[in-house]
Design an enzyme around this catalytic site. Sequence first.
Site, mmCIF file in Angstrom:
data_model
loop_
_atom_site.group_PDB
_atom_site.id
_atom_site.type_symbol
_atom_site.label_atom_id
_atom_site.label_comp_id
_atom_site.label_asym_id
_atom_site.label_seq_id
_atom_site.Cartn_x
_atom_site.Cartn_y
_atom_site.Cartn_z
ATOM 1 N N CYS A 1 0.867 -1.173 0.000
ATOM 2 C CA CYS A 1 0.000 0.000 0.000
ATOM 3 C C CYS A 1 0.905 1.224 0.000
ATOM 4 O O CYS A 1 2.035 1.164 -0.474
ATOM 5 C CB CYS A 1 -0.945 -0.028 1.200
ATOM 6 S SG CYS A 1 -0.107 -0.089 2.797
ATOM 7 N N ALA A 2 0.450 2.334 0.536
ATOM 8 C CA ALA A 2 1.236 3.566 0.472
ATOM 9 C C ALA A 2 2.508 3.500 1.307
ATOM 10 O O ALA A 2 3.521 4.116 0.955
ATOM 11 C CB ALA A 2 0.387 4.751 0.926
#
Length: 480
Positions: free
Chosen positions: A26-27
């Site tokens: 993810c980020a």
Amino acid sequence: MKYDQIAKEILEALGGKDNISAAAHCATRLRLVLNDESKINQEALDKMDDVKGTFSTGGQFQIILGSGTVNKVYQELTKLTGLQEMSTKDVKDAGAKKLNPIQRLVKLLSDIFVPIIPAIVAGGLLMGINNVLTAKDLFIEGRSLIDAYPEIADLAALINTFANAAFVFLPILIGFSATQRFGGNPYLGATLGMLMVHPDLLNGWGYGSALANGEIPVWSIFGFEIEKVGYQGTVLPVLAASFILAKTEQFLRKYIPSALDNLLTPLLTIFITGILTFTAVGPITRSAGNLLTDGLVWLYDTTGLIGGALFGLVYAPIVITGMHHSFIAVETQLLAEFAKTGGSFIFPVAAMSNVAQGAATLAVFMIINDKKIKGIASAAGISALLGITEPSMFGVNLKLRYPFIGAITGAAVSAAFITIFKVKAVALGAAGLPGIISIRPDSIAPYVIGMVISFIVAFVTTIILAKRAAKKEQAAEKAS
């Protein structure tokens, strides 16, 4: 930065490429599904400067690397393992297969309610604004703002209408999301939700008084009577009905010829599910939902500060297991039945716990000499105060243990305090310092005091425990 070297070190610490069955990012985090988490060399991961923290949840082992780094390391990791690039949903589904039945139930509820949280948050916050405008004694003694300024009365009424929409038509939102999760057509789920709040039905909030007065309208069909009662603001009835709808649709599609599928399947699905909803599923689950809500409210109202302290003490451990996602369904019901419950008591307790986690982490930042942990603690502590505790809990507090003890102590004390004053929220939101806008106006003062208590107790307790841990280490060194 040598991303290939970072990826190689992480892979070795995880037990090699044969131990990784799925990977995504993810980020800020690598999200991995491992065949055997016992093969992880946690000490090696902790020593890596680029690893900001690790934790295991929902069948996934997650490694916090930070934005700008995680994607580069992930690319190198896929080269080393030979795995194809996957989405976080793919990894989430792969990790779910490793969960036990209780964890699967929690994940199911999370998958259904997380997508509709923005609508509930928006409605709840608008409700909070309406309460600010209409609450007496908040700004003016003996009067509300609309009493003092009648010209804004219609503005308050307009905001109240906007605020109620998500809760009045809650079955539509849940019907869409739940049916999609159960594998059915989400638009049929939304239609089922519309059917359950149709204006021709007795409003669900008036069911109690109508039952007491013997004035419940019915459909009389071939001698059978079916109550014409809506399900505004309910959760369990629409969840059960959505499951039946999805399974009915799947069953019908197997046996209805493709030429008639688009015509008969939707028709029969809605009709069959609708009949079952109003004759059996709805009445039974409505009673079950009311018992659950009434039981929780009774527990909160009668156990007092002891119950609040226990809830505050166990809230963070519950977060570690991921089971806190199941609270969303309960909170939704509490908020939907605001007139009866007065709001949610879960959100304020969660806020006390989050603030305590942040305070304990910042205490670590103040006293520890380890540069890596110090760097993580500074950002993670602030993040926890704002309502995001994963970096704080998994990156610092659980790793050192004593800050986690300090945090749950602060959460218990502050939760006991706010329970005395019956602090409740009118909306979901960021459970931390910004959560003040979600709190009922008459509860704002004790809520703020509770956060101060949470911060101070957790901060001081963590420092005391840190000094005690340091003395033990020194004594052990002398003994050796």
